[in-house]
Write a protein that holds these residues in place. Structure first.
Motif, PDB file in Angstrom:
ATOM      1  N   MET A 263      27.506  45.217  41.242  1.00 56.65           N
ATOM      2  CA  MET A 263      28.068  44.257  40.290  1.00 56.65           C
ATOM      3  C   MET A 263      29.509  43.939  40.670  1.00 56.65           C
ATOM      4  O   MET A 263      30.439  44.665  40.317  1.00 56.65           O
ATOM      5  CB  MET A 263      27.981  44.836  38.876  1.00 56.65           C
ATOM      6  N   PRO A 264      29.705  42.861  41.431  1.00 50.47           N
ATOM      7  CA  PRO A 264      31.072  42.439  41.768  1.00 50.47           C
ATOM      8  C   PRO A 264      31.774  41.897  40.522  1.00 50.47           C
ATOM      9  O   PRO A 264      31.164  41.189  39.720  1.00 50.47           O
ATOM     10  CB  PRO A 264      30.854  41.331  42.804  1.00 50.47           C
ATOM     11  N   ARG A 265      33.052  42.220  40.376  1.00 57.29           N
ATOM     12  CA  ARG A 265      33.807  41.794  39.191  1.00 57.29           C
ATOM     13  C   ARG A 265      34.843  40.747  39.572  1.00 57.29           C
ATOM     14  O   ARG A 265      35.508  40.846  40.612  1.00 57.29           O
ATOM     15  CB  ARG A 265      34.499  42.994  38.545  1.00 57.29           C
ATOM     16  N   GLU A 266      35.005  39.784  38.696  1.00 57.55           N
ATOM     17  CA  GLU A 266      35.974  38.724  38.969  1.00 57.55           C
ATOM     18  C   GLU A 266      37.400  39.267  39.052  1.00 57.55           C
ATOM     19  O   GLU A 266      38.205  38.776  39.837  1.00 57.55           O
ATOM     20  CB  GLU A 266      35.886  37.641  37.886  1.00 57.55           C
ATOM     21  N   SER A 267      37.711  40.297  38.277  1.00 54.96           N
ATOM     22  CA  SER A 267      39.062  40.864  38.337  1.00 54.96           C
ATOM     23  C   SER A 267      39.381  41.366  39.744  1.00 54.96           C
ATOM     24  O   SER A 267      40.514  41.232  40.226  1.00 54.96           O
ATOM     25  CB  SER A 267      39.197  42.022  37.339  1.00 54.96           C
ATOM     26  N   ASP A 268      38.371  41.901  40.437  1.00 49.78           N
ATOM     27  CA  ASP A 268      38.600  42.404  41.787  1.00 49.78           C
ATOM     28  C   ASP A 268      38.690  41.272  42.803  1.00 49.78           C
ATOM     29  O   ASP A 268      39.399  41.394  43.808  1.00 49.78           O
ATOM     30  CB  ASP A 268      37.483  43.384  42.171  1.00 49.78           C
ATOM     31  N   VAL A 269      37.987  40.158  42.540  1.00 50.59           N
ATOM     32  CA  VAL A 269      38.132  38.969  43.388  1.00 50.59           C
ATOM     33  C   VAL A 269      39.582  38.492  43.347  1.00 50.59           C
ATOM     34  O   VAL A 269      40.172  38.125  44.374  1.00 50.59           O
ATOM     35  CB  VAL A 269      37.185  37.846  42.921  1.00 50.59           C
ATOM     36  N   LEU A 270      40.165  38.536  42.145  1.00 48.39           N
ATOM     37  CA  LEU A 270      41.556  38.097  41.982  1.00 48.39           C
ATOM     38  C   LEU A 270      42.537  39.084  42.611  1.00 48.39           C
ATOM     39  O   LEU A 270      43.427  38.705  43.378  1.00 48.39           O
ATOM     40  CB  LEU A 270      41.880  37.920  40.496  1.00 48.39           C
ATOM     41  N   HIS A 271      42.373  40.372  42.299  1.00 51.59           N
ATOM     42  CA  HIS A 271      43.374  41.360  42.703  1.00 51.59           C
ATOM     43  C   HIS A 271      43.358  41.663  44.198  1.00 51.59           C
ATOM     44  O   HIS A 271      44.377  42.083  44.759  1.00 51.59           O
ATOM     45  CB  HIS A 271      43.174  42.658  41.908  1.00 51.59           C
ATOM     46  N   LEU A 272      42.222  41.429  44.851  1.00 48.12           N
ATOM     47  CA  LEU A 272      42.149  41.656  46.298  1.00 48.12           C
ATOM     48  C   LEU A 272      42.442  40.379  47.085  1.00 48.12           C
ATOM     49  O   LEU A 272      42.287  40.348  48.303  1.00 48.12           O
ATOM     50  CB  LEU A 272      40.771  42.207  46.674  1.00 48.12           C
ATOM     51  N   HIS A 273      42.842  39.323  46.384  1.00 43.60           N
ATOM     52  CA  HIS A 273      43.272  38.054  47.002  1.00 43.60           C
ATOM     53  C   HIS A 273      42.178  37.423  47.864  1.00 43.60           C
ATOM     54  O   HIS A 273      42.451  36.801  48.896  1.00 43.60           O
ATOM     55  CB  HIS A 273      44.551  38.269  47.824  1.00 43.60           C
ATOM     56  N   ILE A 274      40.935  37.584  47.416  1.00 49.19           N
ATOM     57  CA  ILE A 274      39.817  36.993  48.152  1.00 49.19           C
ATOM     58  C   ILE A 274      39.887  35.472  48.099  1.00 49.19           C
ATOM     59  O   ILE A 274      39.589  34.787  49.085  1.00 49.19           O
ATOM     60  CB  ILE A 274      38.485  37.527  47.583  1.00 49.19           C
ATOM     61  N   TRP A 275      40.341  34.927  46.956  1.00 47.86           N
ATOM     62  CA  TRP A 275      40.473  33.477  46.860  1.00 47.86           C
ATOM     63  C   TRP A 275      41.487  32.950  47.863  1.00 47.86           C
ATOM     64  O   TRP A 275      41.238  31.952  48.538  1.00 47.86           O
ATOM     65  CB  TRP A 275      40.860  33.035  45.453  1.00 47.86           C
ATOM     66  N   GLN A 276      42.617  33.578  47.995  1.00 49.91           N
ATOM     67  CA  GLN A 276      43.664  33.071  48.877  1.00 49.91           C
ATOM     68  C   GLN A 276      43.179  32.976  50.322  1.00 49.91           C
ATOM     69  O   GLN A 276      43.452  32.009  51.033  1.00 49.91           O
ATOM     70  CB  GLN A 276      44.907  33.968  48.808  1.00 49.91           C
ATOM     71  N   ARG A 277      42.432  34.009  50.756  1.00 47.91           N
ATOM     72  CA  ARG A 277      41.905  33.989  52.121  1.00 47.91           C
ATOM     73  C   ARG A 277      40.923  32.829  52.291  1.00 47.91           C
ATOM     74  O   ARG A 277      40.941  32.130  53.310  1.00 47.91           O
ATOM     75  CB  ARG A 277      41.215  35.324  52.420  1.00 47.91           C
TER      76      ARG A 277
END
Length: 660
Positions: free
Chosen positions: A259-273
């Motif tokens: 279960m991937p969490r959106e909070s971790d998408v944000l905090h690991l800067h996956i969007w920026q990459r």
């Protein structure tokens, strides 16, 4: 067998006409006297030959020439021409039966590589309702079908734990009820139900004073920061509700790998990459003028521009980053899907979250390296993905795939798809049975829609409980001798069978009008009807044993092929053969369902097989059959149908009880 015939037919076409056709239609004739396979390929060949030579061709003559090249195929008794040019194949029935009673072959994957199926994805802010259930059952069944087709599958359940829905429940606890985190932890009972009611109250809280919406904005900001009292409160609420969701879904035989969490998408800067890659590839552009000035947008394909010109409700160019710098859901989805495909050189950390009754672990992502369990399985790095999301999200999902394809051009990624589905509504009678108050006008409607924000809807657990209660009354009436434990176990299996089958028998894009009475019926196109067919088959073997007849000693393998061929000839033979042939088409049905990402044909096929078997059950009496060879054939057919029905029910997430 069908593939062998196809290959021989393709070879004959190439030899006689120097034309390569590998993907041609095949039909199952409606009556056994017309054969077992019918190919209309002669009509296509006639068109191609006329186009190349200018001369009109007779499809029947083409079919006759092909038929002369198709003799001597192992397992095929004869080839005939029918109608204006159909090529009909008749199997050697005895040889066919001998082959299928051997060990089944393992299917070869058609897609290859790991496939990620993302489904359910309920906001972790309240109890799941029946609308969420269609998503979960559909996704879980697609996972089962992919496994059956030999594919490697990873099941994901994306958790949006930083969105407005979670923020609203936090607002409810903090400002409406003025509770602390310790107060929330002390709440007993069904926590997701408590949050359901609170969430509805928060909507009214905002309506009374629009300035209170600032609480939501402030809460969202604190959730994105990843620290502080409000974040800790949201973390506790969302994860406790998630545990409730997992327990609910496990009741209907649904599990998840991670279960991937959106909070971790944000905090690991996956969007920026992902954003950097999109800019590098020219997939997004910065708008400098017009109403989208200051936004990063993805340009529309020409056909979408045309649709937009026809008064579409959507803009032809999709905003990925708003002018205020916030990322849209589409942008976040693109980033997450690129991670799924291993395109970002970034990974989550993982920790165990939930243990199912059979010991299977469900993992969850974390952005804290200190929480990472190095024993976690390898997640992500898939070759393709399938997302089960409601049909209303088709427009943004189109852009998600465009963004992903701009970075990853692998042809397997092109097969990735948005698995769209329509909503579920309740019949007025079912809505009232579940406690919803209806007006006279409501009772005249065909169905009642739901709204979680207004607290209007049916919770999944309530639905399962009511179905189980109804089934329990029927089981107790039919089997008063059963223990209470056995009654409840039987009722639970019937309820789950009724529910899952009802949600799967309709095509994905059909609106479902759910009705208790219809779903639980033992007759007609229902889960219990198919379960009852398995129970009937089991009863045949039980009665054989009670009569001192060992089914293993009546094996069809002991009967000569000539005798089997004799038994499968004539009117009765045709009848038995049609049931055998239908029962062996499961693999074909599964391949078709996987290709279309549509489980409904599997559910329909199971019902058809159950129908045919019930006719067989009433017409042929195995116990009183005096001919040993004929009895062996009837036993073999019963065993085959039982095995296929059990396998198909398992694909649909359903188990047959011992008694009904």
């Amino acid at each position: 067998m069908q593939e062998v015939v196809r290959e021989r037919l393709a070879t004959a076409i190439a030899k006689l006409f120097d034309i390569e056709i590998n993907d041609f239609a095949v039909e199952i004739p409606p009556r056994t006297e017309l054969g077992d396979l019918a190919f209309p390929v002669a009509f296509e060949l006639a068109k191609r030959l006329k186009a190349s030579t200018g001369q009109k061709q007779n499809p029947r003559e083409i079919a006759s020439r092909l038929a002369s090249e198709l003799s001597g195929i192992d397992g095929v008794a004869r080839v005939e021409i029918a109608g204006a040019g159909y090529i009909n194949f008749y199997y050697d029935r005895a040889a066919y039966l001998s082959n299928i009673t051997g060990s089944p072959s393992k299917p070869e994957p058609q897609l290859g590589g790991k496939i990620i199926v993302e489904h359910t994805s309920v906001n972790p802010n309240k109890a799941a309702h029946i609308g969420h259930l269609r998503n979960a059952v559909l996704g879980d069944t697609i996972v089962r079908l992919l496994h059956a087709a030999g594919e490697q599958v990873e099941t994901q359940n994306y958790i949006d734990n930083t969105g407005a829905q979670v923020a609203d429940v936090v607002v409810g606890f903090k400002y409406l009820e003025q509770k602390t985190l310790e107060d929330i932890k002390a709440i007993e009972g069904k926590f997701d139900y408590y949050c359901w009611d609170l969430y509805a109250r928060v909507g009214a809280f905002y309506e009374e004073d629009a300035s209170r919406l600032k609480h939501r904005a402030d809460t969202l900001h604190e959730l994105e920061s990843g620290e502080g009292e409000v974040y800790e409160m949201a973390e506790y609420i969302s994860m406790r509700v998630l545990h409730c969701h997992l327990e609910t879904m496990a009741r209907i035989n649904i599990k998840y790998d991670v279960m991937p969490r959106e909070s971790d998408v944000l905090h690991l800067h996956i969007w920026q990459r992902a954003f950097d890659l999109l800019k590098e590839r020219g997939a997004v552009e910065f708008e400098t003028e017009g109403k989208l000035a200051g936004c990063w947008v993805m340009r529309a394909a020409d056909e979408l521009v045309e649709k937009a010109d026809e008064a579409s409700e959507h803009e032809p160019d999709k905003v990925i980053v708003r002018s205020n710098g916030t990322v849209t859901y589409t942008g976040k989805d693109i980033a997450f899907h690129l991670w799924k495909l291993g395109q970002l050189d970034i990974n989550f950390y993982y920790k165990p979250f939930h243990t199912y009754g059979d010991g299977q672990l469900a993992w969850i992502t974390t952005s804290d390296e200190g929480e990472n369990d190095p024993a976690h399985p390898s997640f992500g790095n898939a070759s393709a993905y399938f997302n089960v999301i409601d049909i209303g999200q088709s427009y943004p999902q189109h852009y998600v795939k465009l963004g992903v394809m701009a970075i990853d051009h692998d042809e397997r990624v092109e097969r990735s798809a948005h698995v769209a589905y329509e909503k579920v509504v309740l019949s007025p009678a079912t809505a009232e049975q579940l406690g919803l108050r209806l007006s006279e006008e409501d009772r005249k409607r065909k169905g009642m829609s739901m709204s979680g924000r207004k607290g209007l809807g049916v919770k999944v657990d309530d639905l399962i409980d009511e179905l189980t209660s109804n089934a329990l009354a029927e089981v107790a009436n039919r089997h008063p001798d059963l223990s209470e434990e056995d009654r409840r176990d039987t009722a639970r299996k019937i309820a789950i069978g009724a529910l899952r089958y009802f949600l799967l028998k309709y095509t994905r894009t059909s609106i479902i009008f759910f009705d208790f009475k219809e779903a639980l019926a033992f007759d007609g196109e229902t889960g219990p009807y198919i379960q009852y067919s398995v129970v009937r088959a089991n009863s045949i073997f039980r009665k054989l044993s009670e009569a001192g007849i060992d089914p293993d000693k009546t094996a069809i393998s002991e009967v000569s092929r000539e005798r089997v061929a004799e038994l499968l000839s004539g009117q009765d033979g045709d009848d038995l053969w049609s049931l055998i042939y239908l029962a062996t088409r499961l693999d074909e049905v599964v391949r078709s369902a996987v290709a279309a990402l549509e489980p409904a044909p599997v559910a329909k096929w199971a019902f058809q097989l159950a129908q045919r078997f019930n006719l067989f059950y009433h017409h042929y009496h195995i116990l009183s059959e005096q001919d040993p060879a004929r009895r062996a054939l009837l036993v073999a057919i019963t065993a085959m149908v039982r095995s296929q029905l059990i396998a198909t029910l398992d694909l649909l997430g359903i188990t047959a009880p011992d008694r009904m």
